[in-house]
Design a protein around this motif. Structure first.
Motif, short mmCIF file in Angstrom:
data_model
loop_
_atom_site.label_atom_id
_atom_site.label_comp_id
_atom_site.label_asym_id
_atom_site.label_seq_id
_atom_site.Cartn_x
_atom_site.Cartn_y
_atom_site.Cartn_z
N ILE A 145 0.83 -1.22 0.00
CA ILE A 145 0.00 0.00 0.00
C ILE A 145 0.87 1.27 0.00
CG2 ILE A 145 -1.69 1.34 1.30
CD1 ILE A 145 -3.07 -0.94 0.07
N PRO A 146 1.79 1.47 0.97
CA PRO A 146 2.62 2.69 0.89
C PRO A 146 3.53 2.73 -0.33
CG PRO A 146 3.36 1.25 2.68
CD PRO A 146 2.05 0.71 2.20
N ILE A 147 4.01 1.55 -0.77
CA ILE A 147 4.80 1.52 -2.00
C ILE A 147 3.94 2.02 -3.17
CG2 ILE A 147 5.91 0.00 -3.69
CD1 ILE A 147 6.77 -1.78 -1.27
N ASP A 237 14.08 1.33 -1.51
CA ASP A 237 14.06 2.23 -0.35
C ASP A 237 13.21 1.64 0.78
OD1 ASP A 237 15.65 3.94 -1.74
OD2 ASP A 237 14.07 5.38 -2.22
N PHE A 238 12.09 1.00 0.41
CA PHE A 238 11.24 0.36 1.43
C PHE A 238 12.03 -0.75 2.13
CE2 PHE A 238 8.21 -2.64 3.10
CZ PHE A 238 7.22 -1.84 3.65
N GLY A 239 12.75 -1.54 1.34
CA GLY A 239 13.56 -2.62 1.92
C GLY A 239 14.63 -2.10 2.85
N ASP A 240 15.28 -0.98 2.48
CA ASP A 240 16.33 -0.41 3.33
C ASP A 240 15.75 0.05 4.67
OD1 ASP A 240 18.16 -0.83 1.34
OD2 ASP A 240 18.12 1.24 0.59
N TYR A 246 11.03 -6.49 -2.06
CA TYR A 246 10.15 -7.01 -3.11
C TYR A 246 10.74 -6.67 -4.47
CZ TYR A 246 7.05 -7.15 0.92
OH TYR A 246 6.52 -7.41 2.17
N GLY A 247 10.50 -7.57 -5.44
CA GLY A 247 11.02 -7.36 -6.79
C GLY A 247 9.90 -7.11 -7.79
N LEU A 248 10.29 -6.76 -9.01
CA LEU A 248 9.30 -6.69 -10.09
C LEU A 248 8.81 -8.11 -10.38
CD1 LEU A 248 11.25 -4.33 -12.53
CD2 LEU A 248 9.65 -3.69 -10.70
N VAL A 249 9.78 -9.03 -10.40
CA VAL A 249 9.51 -10.47 -10.45
C VAL A 249 10.37 -11.10 -9.35
CG1 VAL A 249 9.04 -10.44 -12.93
CG2 VAL A 249 11.35 -10.94 -12.13
N GLU A 250 9.98 -12.31 -8.92
CA GLU A 250 10.73 -12.93 -7.82
C GLU A 250 11.09 -14.37 -8.19
OE1 GLU A 250 8.46 -12.19 -4.27
OE2 GLU A 250 8.64 -10.01 -4.51
#
Length: 383
Positions: A145-147, A237-240, A246-250
């Motif tokens: 949601i915030p992303i 930035d969210f991960g940091d 999260y990735g575009l694909v995983e």
């Protein structure tokens, strides 16, 4: 703070942490819990937001379009027929370049009536111009949601996040709840440069003659092209800040995989369990979860699949008269660059379970490579 919550409430807590200022929605199963909890949060002061009750999903989208145009961070949620009723207004949100965030709980489209999951509701809207992100877990749902708000406000494009009905919406998992104070470091208050303002009047949504319309469509497409980098940076930035990436694909075990199964949503988790099982038997196999569907991450998909000798795609959707929609996208990403078999499988429509046994059946058929249609293979159809 960690809490055991349902997927729908993970959406609500994500909206609370993102400090949305206007929330509008009309109830529809299986989405209703999202806005029900948000209405309680608005009533008890947990969120400083205006909750607008409306008479239909079309009106819900119209309300957040007005709120966003006036400069407010705006959110709504819906599902299936409700999303389809919003269709006209989804185009208005894109054309108006309004950074609205919408949560869609995937539900099969009627008739016949169904309240269970498949992806035809959201994927039928893939060409209207909204960014689409598909979630696998309650934690990912809350964090998206915030992303989504940050990406929307940076690109001036609306964002739809998608989660599976019941397999996620009504399933309880542990979620590390986001707090607004920390999210503010990642997502500052929304301050648009252009807004509806009675003290500084302008005209919005005017007629565009043939001398201008095409250029405006080109600008929307360019914004989508640039959005890939914005999404990557926002997720980085969210991960940091929060330690969850999260990735575009995983990809999962794709480095030496000769066969890769492509999935999305909750099926990704089930597929990883089957990948572990097959790896234990000595099979070089991996899986690739597609998280971003629009804009489609062509390069990330190609990079993940470029070492494979065979690709299997599981679609919880169907483009009637053609084949699975993710199958089309994967073929498009590989066209002219990688000449390997790509096998499409349709499974789980209308909420039918895609169990490890079903995924194993798909994997075994794909690995054998015999008695297969190249483009579309139905799994579990009763005859």
């Amino acid at each position: 703070m960690k809490k055991v919550i349902m997927g729908n409430h993970a959406v609500s807590y994500g909206v609370r942490a993102s400090e949305a200022k206007v929330i509008s929605a009309y109830p529809i199963t299986p989405q209703t819990h999202v806005v029900e909890l948000l209405s309680e949060m608005c009533a008890n002061g947990e969120i400083d937001a205006k909750f607008i009750k409306v008479e239909s999903e079309h009106s819900a989208m119209a309300a957040v379009i007005g709120a966003s145009a006036a400069g407010s961070r705006a959110f709504t949620a819906t599902s299936s027929q409700g999303l389809l009723l919003m269709h006209e207004m989804l185009h208005w949100a894109v054309g108006g370049r309004l950074p609205i965030v919408l949560a869609n709980v995937n539900r099969a489209v009627g008739p016949p009536w169904s309240i269970w999951t498949d992806q035809n509701d959201s994927l039928s809207q893939r060409d209207v111009g909204w960014i689409q992100l598909y979630c696998e877990s309650n934690q990912e749902t809350q964090d998206t949601i915030p992303i989504a708000f940050r990406v929307a406000e940076a690109t001036q494009l609306p964002v739809m996040l998608v989660l599976d009905a019941f397999f996620l919406s009504h399933t309880y998992e542990i979620v590390d709840l986001l707090e607004a104070e920390r999210v503010r470091e990642f997502l500052p208050p929304y301050e648009p440069t252009i807004r509806l303002d009675t003290a500084d009047p302008h005209s919005f949504g005017n007629l565009a003659d043939p001398g201008y319309y095409m250029e405006l469509r080109y600008m929307i497409h360019q914004a989508h092209t640039e959005a890939i980098g914005v999404i990557e940076k926002s997720q980085e930035d969210f991960g940091d800040l929060f330690g969850r990436r999260y990735g575009l694909v995983e990809p999962y075990m794709c480095d030496d995989a000769e066969t890769i199964i492509v999935t999305s949503g909750t099926v990704a988790s089930t597929t990883r369990a089957v990948i572990d099982e097959l790896r234990g038997e000595g099979t070089k196999i991996g899986s690739l979860k597609i998280r971003l569907v629009r804009p489609f991450p062509f390069e990330a998909v190609y990079e993940a699949l470029s070492g494979a000798k065979r690709v299997i795609v599981i679609d919880r959707n169907i483009s009637f008269g053609l084949h699975g929609i993710f199958f089309q996208e994967i073929k498009s990403a590989l066209y002219g660059r990688l000449d390997i078999p790509v096998h499409g499988f349709i499974a789980g429509l209308g909420g039918r379970d895609i169990t490890p046994k079903v995924v194993r059946e798909i994997a075994d058929k794909g690995l054998a490579g015999t008695d297969l249609e190249r483009d579309i293979n139905w799994i579990g159809v009763k005859t």
